[in-house]
Motif scaffolding. Structure first.
Motif, PDB file in Angstrom:
ATOM      1  N   LEU A 204      23.380  18.124  16.591  1.00 48.15           N
ATOM      2  CA  LEU A 204      23.490  16.698  17.050  1.00 48.15           C
ATOM      3  C   LEU A 204      22.228  16.205  17.147  1.00 48.15           C
ATOM      4  N   GLN A 205      21.284  16.927  17.658  1.00 46.74           N
ATOM      5  CA  GLN A 205      19.825  16.509  18.106  1.00 46.74           C
ATOM      6  C   GLN A 205      19.121  15.971  16.719  1.00 46.74           C
ATOM      7  N   GLU A 206      19.531  16.765  15.673  1.00 52.02           N
ATOM      8  CA  GLU A 206      18.932  16.580  14.315  1.00 52.02           C
ATOM      9  C   GLU A 206      19.433  15.237  13.774  1.00 52.02           C
ATOM     10  N   LYS A 207      20.699  15.069  13.915  1.00 52.53           N
ATOM     11  CA  LYS A 207      21.247  13.607  13.446  1.00 52.53           C
ATOM     12  C   LYS A 207      20.788  12.679  14.550  1.00 52.53           C
ATOM     13  N   ILE A 208      20.623  12.621  15.615  1.00 52.81           N
ATOM     14  CA  ILE A 208      20.131  11.647  16.233  1.00 52.81           C
ATOM     15  C   ILE A 208      18.561  11.141  15.910  1.00 52.81           C
ATOM     16  N   ARG A 209      17.830  12.191  15.648  1.00 53.31           N
ATOM     17  CA  ARG A 209      16.598  12.093  15.100  1.00 53.31           C
ATOM     18  C   ARG A 209      16.502  11.027  14.036  1.00 53.31           C
ATOM     19  N   ILE A 210      17.562  11.561  13.012  1.00 53.10           N
ATOM     20  CA  ILE A 210      17.624  10.864  11.751  1.00 53.10           C
ATOM     21  C   ILE A 210      18.081   9.268  11.815  1.00 53.10           C
ATOM     22  N   LEU A 211      19.286   9.192  12.429  1.00 56.62           N
ATOM     23  CA  LEU A 211      19.489   7.986  12.897  1.00 56.62           C
ATOM     24  C   LEU A 211      18.310   7.014  13.451  1.00 56.62           C
ATOM     25  N   ARG A 212      17.757   7.587  14.475  1.00 57.20           N
ATOM     26  CA  ARG A 212      16.563   6.609  15.330  1.00 57.20           C
ATOM     27  C   ARG A 212      15.445   6.370  14.314  1.00 57.20           C
ATOM     28  N   ASP A 213      15.464   6.722  13.244  1.00 57.86           N
ATOM     29  CA  ASP A 213      14.343   6.617  12.461  1.00 57.86           C
ATOM     30  C   ASP A 213      15.050   6.124  11.002  1.00 57.86           C
ATOM     31  N   HIS A 214      15.613   5.244  10.866  1.00 56.84           N
ATOM     32  CA  HIS A 214      16.315   4.663   9.795  1.00 56.84           C
ATOM     33  C   HIS A 214      16.913   5.308   8.608  1.00 56.84           C
ATOM     34  N   GLY A 215      17.663   6.498   9.332  1.00 58.60           N
ATOM     35  CA  GLY A 215      18.390   7.482   8.620  1.00 58.60           C
ATOM     36  C   GLY A 215      17.342   8.339   7.622  1.00 58.60           C
ATOM     37  N   GLN A 216      16.067   8.343   7.875  1.00 59.33           N
ATOM     38  CA  GLN A 216      15.165   9.330   6.936  1.00 59.33           C
ATOM     39  C   GLN A 216      15.008  10.711   7.472  1.00 59.33           C
ATOM     40  N   VAL A 217      14.948  11.312   6.553  1.00 60.39           N
ATOM     41  CA  VAL A 217      14.349  12.710   6.917  1.00 60.39           C
ATOM     42  C   VAL A 217      13.201  13.202   6.621  1.00 60.39           C
ATOM     43  N   GLU A 218      12.713  12.247   5.660  1.00 61.48           N
ATOM     44  CA  GLU A 218      11.231  12.345   5.162  1.00 61.48           C
ATOM     45  C   GLU A 218      10.793  10.752   4.770  1.00 61.48           C
ATOM     46  N   LYS A 219       9.769  10.457   4.780  1.00 62.94           N
ATOM     47  CA  LYS A 219       9.288   8.802   4.711  1.00 62.94           C
ATOM     48  C   LYS A 219      10.083   8.657   3.157  1.00 62.94           C
ATOM     49  N   TYR A 220      10.890   7.340   3.445  1.00 61.51           N
ATOM     50  CA  TYR A 220      11.654   6.720   2.549  1.00 61.51           C
ATOM     51  C   TYR A 220      12.702   7.660   1.525  1.00 61.51           C
ATOM     52  N   HIS A 221      13.053   8.663   2.249  1.00 64.43           N
ATOM     53  CA  HIS A 221      14.116   9.542   1.777  1.00 64.43           C
ATOM     54  C   HIS A 221      15.288   9.259   3.072  1.00 64.43           C
ATOM     55  N   HIS A 222      16.000   8.283   2.719  1.00 57.94           N
ATOM     56  CA  HIS A 222      17.164   7.993   3.592  1.00 57.94           C
ATOM     57  C   HIS A 222      18.433   8.543   3.377  1.00 57.94           C
ATOM     58  N   THR A 223      18.785   9.378   4.182  1.00 57.53           N
ATOM     59  CA  THR A 223      20.198  10.367   3.983  1.00 57.53           C
ATOM     60  C   THR A 223      21.390   9.511   4.694  1.00 57.53           C
TER      61      THR A 223
END
Ligand SMILES: Cc1ncc(COP(=O)(O)O)c(C=O)c1O
Length: 372
Positions: A204-223
């Protein structure tokens, strides 16, 4: 003697040097949006709550919304919460595309009445949001028991409950996740808007971190399709300083509450707050209940006592949520409370003399018969 409802300057004056230094560090580093200061605050706040993870976001509203989204709440789902809360609790549900379903609150604690839960559930119910109103945790054990039996996601709205505890465990760590607001007037307040989600759930925390940052797992890589929900570096730096003083502030609030309670508790015209046996209440708000609230407020204001009302209209009676189609007299405890609540001055730096002045003025209002 005038007594303000809240005095943030009194809180910040002794910390000013420390806070200015913390802000200077952020300016020097340039880490303004998310970044290392946010990560440090997240670590400190998770430790303070006794949770594994904290994720810093832009506000308490955003914390609630992103936590629900991360839990997979969406269109067609129903989320149960209470009418006796700040509108943000319901807004977060609506902005996921889900529908808020309301249940009334307990007349003693003003928090979710667990005995109302079962009858509000349908096949669409996916989550429950108890609100730890005014700094007192809801009765979490029965709520969790009912929710667990149905596999529901339990999100604590702990936006008013920094440092509160339920049977010795801190608010925000009792359900699947807990959400906090750091709006400036909160027990832990930023220098602007900020919020956080606390959870022990690693996915859950991983998903919130991704969602709060434009869905990106690394810069400009939006999952995922996400959002800009990062906490500001400056807010994190300020909050880190203020977090070190939160417990001291909560202790002072509890002392003021007990002074109010002793002095006003025996007066027939005033209902003082009850601290449940299970709770450590941190009195974000000290709300009494009086009849003829407007006359009482006028009298207090006339004597220079700053009071507030949290909240005058329950969710189902706001214009915004008329679409829920609830009767205006539904949820009678919440409706009655909304008509009676008066928040007395409450902040750590109040002096015993100021509390006494508020007490004397409230007694004068009773003696003058303004609530008759
Ligand atoms: C119970 C409750 N929920 C949610 C919120 C929303 O927090 P924020 O104002 O930081 O968005 C607040 C803050 O006022 C609150 O008191």
């Amino acid at each position: 003697m005038k007594v303000p409802f809240l005095n943030l300057n009194a809180q910040h004056a002794p910390l000013r040097g420390e806070i200015e230094e913390a802000i200077r560090e952020v300016i020097d580093s340039g880490a303004f949006a998310g970044g290392p200061f946010v990560a440090k605050f997240e670590e400190d706040f998770a430790a303070f709550c006794g949770g594994r993870y904290a994720i810093g976001v832009g506000s308490g509203t955003e914390a609630l919304w992103l936590a629900l989204l991360a839990a997979g709440i969406g269109p067609g789902d129903e989320v149960i919460t209470v009418p006796n809360t700040f509108i943000a609790t319901a807004e977060a549900i609506t902005f996921c595309g889900a529908t808020p379903v309301l249940v009334d609150v307990d007349p003693q604690t003003y928090t979710m009445d667990p005995s109302e839960l079962e009858q509000a559930m349908t096949a669409r119910t996916k989550a429950v949001i108890p609100v730890h109103l005014f700094g007192q945790p809801a009765d979490m054990d029965p709520i969790l028991e009912i929710a667990r039996a149905r596999g529901l996601f339990v999100l604590e709205d702990a936006c008013q409950a920094h440092g509160a505890a339920y049977k010795g465990r801190k608010a925000g760590t009792l359900g699947d996740a807990g959400c906090f607001s750091f709006y400036p007037g909160k027990n832990l307040g930023a220098f602007g808007e900020a919020g956080a989600v606390v959870t022990n759930d690693s996915a859950l925390q991983e998903k919130i971190r991704i969602l709060r940052d434009h869905g990106q797992v690394e810069k400009y890589h939006h999952t995922l399709i996400g959002w800009n929900g990062r906490m500001d570096g400056i807010q994190a730096a300020v909050l880190r300083v203020k977090l070190r003083h939160l417990e001291e502030g909560n202790r002072a609030r509890r002392a003021h509450a007990s002074q109010y309670g002793l002095a006003l508790g025996g007066i027939e015209e005033i209902i003082t707050p009850v601290c449940a046996a299970y709770a450590r209440h941190v009195y974000h708000i000290y709300a009494i209940r009086v009849h003829e609230r407007d006359e009482f407020l006028r009298f207090m204001a006339g004597q220079g006592i700053g009071c507030g009302v949290h909240y005058p209209v329950p969710i189902h009676n706001t214009e915004a949520y008329r679409s829920l189609g609830c009767r205006s007299d539904a949820f009678p405890v919440s409706v009655r409370c909304a008509g009676d609540f008066v928040s007395l001055p409450m902040f750590p730096e109040l002096t015993p003399e100021q509390v006494e002045r508020v007490v004397q003025t409230a007694k004068e209002a009773v003696a003058a018969g303004v609530m008759a």
